[in-house]
Design a protein around this motif. Structure first.
Motif, PDB file in Angstrom:
ATOM      1  N   ALA A 207      -9.090  -8.113   4.516  1.00  0.00           N
ATOM      2  CA  ALA A 207      -9.094  -9.146   3.190  1.00  0.00           C
ATOM      3  C   ALA A 207     -10.440  -9.903   3.452  1.00  0.00           C
ATOM      4  CB  ALA A 207      -7.939  -9.891   3.447  1.00  0.00           C
ATOM      5  N   PHE A 208     -10.949 -10.384   4.364  1.00  0.00           N
ATOM      6  CA  PHE A 208     -12.213 -11.143   4.716  1.00  0.00           C
ATOM      7  C   PHE A 208     -13.419 -10.277   4.148  1.00  0.00           C
ATOM      8  CE2 PHE A 208     -15.370 -13.274   7.774  1.00  0.00           C
ATOM      9  CZ  PHE A 208     -15.560 -13.945   6.663  1.00  0.00           C
ATOM     10  N   ALA A 209     -13.478  -8.955   4.530  1.00  0.00           N
ATOM     11  CA  ALA A 209     -14.579  -8.000   4.327  1.00  0.00           C
ATOM     12  C   ALA A 209     -14.608  -7.544   2.780  1.00  0.00           C
ATOM     13  CB  ALA A 209     -14.472  -6.862   4.986  1.00  0.00           C
ATOM     14  N   LEU A 210     -13.506  -7.501   2.369  1.00  0.00           N
ATOM     15  CA  LEU A 210     -13.470  -7.428   0.786  1.00  0.00           C
ATOM     16  C   LEU A 210     -14.077  -8.479  -0.121  1.00  0.00           C
ATOM     17  CD1 LEU A 210     -12.891  -5.387  -1.593  1.00  0.00           C
ATOM     18  CD2 LEU A 210     -10.142  -6.481  -1.353  1.00  0.00           C
ATOM     19  N   PHE A 211     -13.577  -9.900   0.523  1.00  0.00           N
ATOM     20  CA  PHE A 211     -13.829 -10.922  -0.175  1.00  0.00           C
ATOM     21  C   PHE A 211     -15.515 -11.390  -0.229  1.00  0.00           C
ATOM     22  CE2 PHE A 211     -14.904 -15.667   0.673  1.00  0.00           C
ATOM     23  CZ  PHE A 211     -14.914 -16.170  -0.583  1.00  0.00           C
ATOM     24  N   THR A 212     -15.825 -10.889   0.991  1.00  0.00           N
ATOM     25  CA  THR A 212     -17.605 -11.042   1.215  1.00  0.00           C
ATOM     26  C   THR A 212     -18.273 -10.101   0.330  1.00  0.00           C
ATOM     27  OG1 THR A 212     -17.571  -9.670   3.299  1.00  0.00           O
ATOM     28  CG2 THR A 212     -17.323 -11.912   3.632  1.00  0.00           C
ATOM     29  N   ILE A 213     -17.679  -8.898   0.316  1.00  0.00           N
ATOM     30  CA  ILE A 213     -18.409  -7.742  -0.659  1.00  0.00           C
ATOM     31  C   ILE A 213     -18.202  -8.306  -1.928  1.00  0.00           C
ATOM     32  CG2 ILE A 213     -18.244  -5.503  -1.405  1.00  0.00           C
ATOM     33  CD1 ILE A 213     -17.486  -4.593   1.311  1.00  0.00           C
ATOM     34  N   ILE A 214     -17.075  -8.859  -2.650  1.00  0.00           N
ATOM     35  CA  ILE A 214     -17.110  -9.065  -4.043  1.00  0.00           C
ATOM     36  C   ILE A 214     -18.013 -10.346  -4.083  1.00  0.00           C
ATOM     37  CG2 ILE A 214     -15.672 -10.108  -5.487  1.00  0.00           C
ATOM     38  CD1 ILE A 214     -13.353  -8.547  -4.213  1.00  0.00           C
ATOM     39  N   LEU A 215     -18.110 -11.360  -3.124  1.00  0.00           N
ATOM     40  CA  LEU A 215     -18.980 -12.330  -3.219  1.00  0.00           C
ATOM     41  C   LEU A 215     -20.228 -11.881  -3.288  1.00  0.00           C
ATOM     42  CD1 LEU A 215     -18.610 -15.331  -3.583  1.00  0.00           C
ATOM     43  CD2 LEU A 215     -18.869 -15.714  -1.271  1.00  0.00           C
ATOM     44  N   ALA A 216     -20.774 -11.077  -2.265  1.00  0.00           N
ATOM     45  CA  ALA A 216     -22.111 -10.729  -2.519  1.00  0.00           C
ATOM     46  C   ALA A 216     -22.522  -9.932  -3.637  1.00  0.00           C
ATOM     47  CB  ALA A 216     -22.282  -9.802  -1.457  1.00  0.00           C
ATOM     48  N   SER A 217     -21.799  -9.222  -4.184  1.00  0.00           N
ATOM     49  CA  SER A 217     -22.301  -8.447  -5.459  1.00  0.00           C
ATOM     50  C   SER A 217     -22.121  -9.383  -6.515  1.00  0.00           C
ATOM     51  CB  SER A 217     -20.977  -7.517  -5.595  1.00  0.00           C
ATOM     52  OG  SER A 217     -19.901  -8.097  -6.105  1.00  0.00           O
TER      53      SER A 217
END
Length: 293
Positions: free
Chosen positions: A44-54
């Motif tokens: 969940a954390f990794a998905l959040f960081t990817i969405i935020l970075a995008s």
């Protein structure tokens, strides 16, 4: 409302949610392997960081660009290991005592910053480091006839997190905070995916609800912490992190029936005082150095 006031509110929200996350993680870790719990949480954390970075300027490609790739990967692995160690400590040692030992982290960071970062430490910080280490010894003092070796796990966790913070300071010289945050989530997620499946456990239907809550608290707490650091420096946020010890003590006693010994209370007070003083002195010395330049 001033931006600094908002920053403190975000910091308090982050710390409160982190404490709830720790309490739920302890509950799950008593029934399932901590590595498995950490893996789901990191997905969940990794998905959040990817969405935020995008959503950042330049997208994923710009955010992922780093001048220190090896160090960024090392940071991500260290934090993933840290989460596993911390959850294990909550399960086998208890929330309150684990957090009491973890509160010595700023003192260890000051100690390690000398050989690794080349920072000079004056007599005031040396005195605070000595007092803090004495406080840790009080917390670790055997209550019975024998020393509880499980407490060493919390000490190892403390050192591991101190190395993570030192590595973060090093990469901050070249990379943005968003880049570091991106690698924290993605590298940690990849690391746990490589290891976690070997510890896969079929969870009871009701426990998936707790796991979902852990994932939500992980995302929201990191988001609020990012917002806090947007307007506050580390010296302002660090003293607030000791609220985690207060939260852990209350949750540990009320929900999990943990007890606080006299040595633990006194030792924690010494460690917290020494830690706050150490962070304050680092801030003062840093401002003087900046003014001199």
């Amino acid at each position: 409302m001033t931006s600094k006031t908002q920053g403190y509110i975000f910091a308090l929200l982050a710390l409160t949610i982190f404490s709830l996350q720790d309490a739920i993680s302890k509950h799950l870790a008593t029934a399932y392997p901590p590595i498995f719990v950490t893996m789901i949480r990191y997905w969940a954390f990794a998905l959040f960081t990817i969405i935020l970075a995008s959503k950042m300027r330049g997208g994923l490609k710009a955010t992922a660009r780093t001048k220190r790739p090896f160090l960024q990967v090392t940071r991500g692995v260290l934090l993933a290991v840290q989460v596993v160690l911390a959850i294990t400590c909550f399960a086998v040692i208890g929330l309150a005592r684990s957090q009491a030992i973890f509160s010595a982290t700023p003192i260890l960071i000051a100690l390690l910053a000398m050989p690794i970062l080349g920072e000079r430490v004056g007599w005031r910080r040396w005195a605070a480091i000595g007092a803090g280490l004495f406080g840790v010894l009080l917390i670790l003092k055997p209550e019975g006839e024998f020393f509880d070796v499980k407490l060493l796990l919390a000490v190892i966790s403390c050192f591991n997190f101190a190395f993570y913070v030192i590595a973060t300071r090093l990469v901050s010289r070249d990379d943005s905070s968003m880049t570091s945050f991106f690698y924290t989530g993605v590298v940690g997620g990849v690391t746990m995916t490589l290891v976690g499946p070997f510890y896969w456990s079929w969870m009871a239907p009701g426990d998936w609800g707790w796991m979902a809550l852990v994932c939500m608290t992980s995302i929201s707490s990191h988001y609020f912490l990012i917002r806090a650091y947007d307007v506050l420096d580390a010296a302002a946020v660090q003293p607030l992190t000791y609220l985690s010890l207060v939260y852990a003590s209350i949750i540990g006693m009320v929900i999990y029936g943990e007890t606080l010994s006299f040595n633990m209370i006194v030792g924690s007070a010494i460690v917290v005082a020494a830690g706050i003083f150490t962070v304050w002195r680092e801030h003062v010395v840093g401002r003087r150095a900046a003014a001199a330049n």
